[in-house]
Design an enzyme around this catalytic site. Structure first.
Site, PDB file in Angstrom:
ATOM      1  N   TYR A  98       0.841  -1.206   0.000  1.00  0.00           N
ATOM      2  CA  TYR A  98       0.000   0.000   0.000  1.00  0.00           C
ATOM      3  C   TYR A  98       0.873   1.251   0.000  1.00  0.00           C
ATOM      4  CZ  TYR A  98      -4.193   2.763   1.000  1.00  0.00           C
ATOM      5  OH  TYR A  98      -5.258   3.648   0.928  1.00  0.00           O
ATOM      6  N   TYR A 112      -5.729   5.154  -7.236  1.00  0.00           N
ATOM      7  CA  TYR A 112      -5.979   5.107  -5.792  1.00  0.00           C
ATOM      8  C   TYR A 112      -7.398   4.614  -5.570  1.00  0.00           C
ATOM      9  CZ  TYR A 112      -6.650   6.975  -1.034  1.00  0.00           C
ATOM     10  OH  TYR A 112      -6.918   7.129   0.301  1.00  0.00           O
TER      11      TYR A 112
END
Lengths: 407, 159
Positions: A310, A361
């Site tokens: 991430y 995203y």
């Protein structure tokens, strides 16, 4: 319950676009499209789906989506109580628990974002150009526990994630001599990976280290190119049992381990909590969880062939590679500088889709999607013979992670 | 939720028309949000007292305020005033405004508070060029009166 071991059998996504570019389709319509594509990819029908799972206060409620998509019955509807992007892997982990216990047969995990229709995460919801309220500033009532906690960050202007996660990163630089060049190399590496990925929002925009240093400072040490994109789009992941997977055409991906949670006293992490224990302040807060994860999987960091980590901010990736044990604490900068994260020749090819910095995203559920593709041999930056993939969700917040295995 | 009457009490304590402090940030900055657990921090701030919550049973201090002591589970607590001396634990120099007419860049910092039982708080560093701020730099409290009812604790290099 060996026959009920969970695995991932399908992935799908919509078009990914810059924030605000998907304005004519609702966020839940986008969620429906991603779920449909993932179910088709799995070789299943919507009539097979009996569970939906999401995370991070999803606006697109599972109960409504189940009705819109025509699920025959909704037997599992799950929301992970981890804020921000920390819960993507946990949502997949919860789906796995549901199918392994027999609570559901086929669970679809989804995430949809249309930031232009709501607000940009990057601004924290503040419009700095708005005229001030003519009433004198005073203490306002907080209508949630999260907002009461934010009350100890907001008056100081701490509302942007870019500023919040600069705090542990700056401390890491102070403690270990981590340098901006090392953060920049990470951004350049993921952009290079995105260049082969037709889904990547930044796929056609190459980046050099000079470009990185020329990008405007947002919240020192975070330049613009240290920050993830703000995107519109949706993706989905289908989880079912191995038994069910045997009848499907696609190569399924095994969930070797899943973990979630936060260290003691962490709350929402450094965003609102200045009192995280000193020994874990300049970390991703995921070291303890990583140890549990490796223990569950019966694997060690050196067994990982490819990772999807991430990447809301470059520094958070750097601290995670330390947390997950790929290098010692404080050596994340040197590890990146060695080229370890590069697809071509790195010891830990990472974010082969380009990550949140360069693909899109979607709160990191797209990292799970890429994890599945990398083990199916379908990544646009393929790692030959990859058998084990680590996927992590947002760090420096309560987090979660998966170890996926090629079957 | 608390009513306006508690804020009015705070106004009466500091006195309407009290002399306003030097200003560092514009009125339009995000305002504190509080519930009944956290409001005493801001009530004390209105009187220019920087306080931390302290367990009335085991003495453990905590911030932000919370209903029970995570060490001993007691729900009894009081408020301990701290000196306002501290040092910079970490910081960021922010180049994006939160409010109209805000001067940029500005510094958000985590401050280690002396005499607080090891607590830190988020605040700002003012009165110094942002690029001169360093971790471990000694700082001291400076109050900014945003209005007659709202004072925000910020920090500057120790004089």
């Amino acid at each position: 319950m060996s026959g009920r071991k969970a695995c991932i059998v399908g992935v799908g996504e919509t078009q990914y676009a810059r924030w605000g570019k998907i304005g004519d389709v609702t966020e839940h319509a986008l969620a429906c499209q991603a779920i449909q594509r993932a179910v088709v990819d799995a070789g299943l029908s919507m009539k097979d789906v009996d569970g939906l799972a999401s995370f991070a206060e999803d606006r697109n409620e599972a109960t409504f989506l189940a009705a819109e998509l025509g699920l025959p019955a909704l037997r599992f509807a799950n929301m992970v109580w981890l804020p921000g992007g920390g819960g993507g892997c946990a949502a997949v982990g919860n789906a796995a628990m549901a199918v392994e216990t027999g609570q559901a047969e086929v669970v679809v995990v989804y995430r949809s974002l249309c930031q232009g229709q709501f607000f940009r995460f990057g601004t924290g919801g503040v419009d700095a150009s708005a005229p001030p309220d003519p009433a004198p500033p005073t203490v306002q009532p907080a209508n949630s526990l999260m907002l009461a906690s934010m009350g100890f960050a907001m008056p100081y202007g701490l509302l942007m994630a870019a500023a919040a996660y600069a705090l542990p990163t700056r401390r890491h630089m102070h403690l270990y001599g981590t340098r901006p060049e090392q953060l920049g190399l990470l951004a350049v590496t993921f952009r290079e990976h995105a260049s082969r990925n037709p889904r990547a929002v930044m796929g056609q925009k190459p980046m050099t280290l000079d470009d990185y240093f020329a990008s405007p400072m947002i919240a020192d040490p975070h330049r613009l190119f240290d920050c993830c994109l703000e995107s519109d789009g949706a993706c989905a992941v289908v989880v079912t049992t191995e038994e069910r997977a045997r009848d499907l055409a696609r190569r399924s991906v095994e969930i070797l381990a899943s973990e979630q949670g936060a260290p003691q006293g962490y709350a929402f992490g450094p965003f609102t909590n200045a009192n995280i224990a000193d020994e874990i302040y300049a970390t991703g807060g995921t070291e303890e969880m990583a140890k549990r994860l490796w223990g569950k999987a019966g694997l060690k960091p050196s067994d990982v062939d490819v990772a999807q980590i991430y990447d809301h901010f470059t520094g958070c990736v750097l601290m995670q590679v330390e947390d997950y044990g790929f290098c010692a604490r404080g050596e994340g900068g040197a590890f990146i500088e060695s080229g370890a994260l590069k697809w071509n020749g790195g010891s830990l090819p990472t974010n082969t889709h380009g990550g949140s910095l360069s693909e899109a995203y979607i709160h990191g559920l797209n990292h799970v999607v890429e994890g599945v593709r990398s083990l199916r041999g379908e990544s646009t930056s393929p790692v030959d013979g990859a058998e084990v993939c680590l996927v992590t969700s947002g760090a420096c917040v309560p987090s979660s992670a998966l170890v996926l295995g090629r079957k | 939720m608390f009513g306006d009457e508690r804020c009015v009490c705070a106004i009466q304590r500091i006195g309407i028309g009290a002399k306003m402090s030097e200003r560092f940030f514009p009125d339009g900055m995000p305002q504190p949000l509080a519930d009944t657990t956290t409001l005493p921090f801001w009530e004390a701030a209105a009187e220019h007292r920087l306080v931390v919550q302290r367990c009335a049973d085991c003495g453990q201090t905590r911030l932000p305020p919370s209903p029970v002591c995570a060490e001993c589970q007691s729900d009894r607590s009081d408020w301990q005033e701290v000196s306002g001396l501290g040092e910079v634990y970490s910081f960021t120099i922010v180049h994006r405004p939160l409010a109209a007419e805000q001067s940029l860049p500005f510094v958000i910092a985590v401050i280690s508070l002396e005499g607080s039982g090891g607590l830190r708080m988020i605040s700002n560093i003012v009165g110094i060029a942002p690029e001169a701020v360093e971790i471990a730099m000694p700082v001291e409290l400076v109050w900014e009166d945003m209005s007659e009812t709202l004072a925000i604790p910020r920090f500057r290099p120790r004089s």
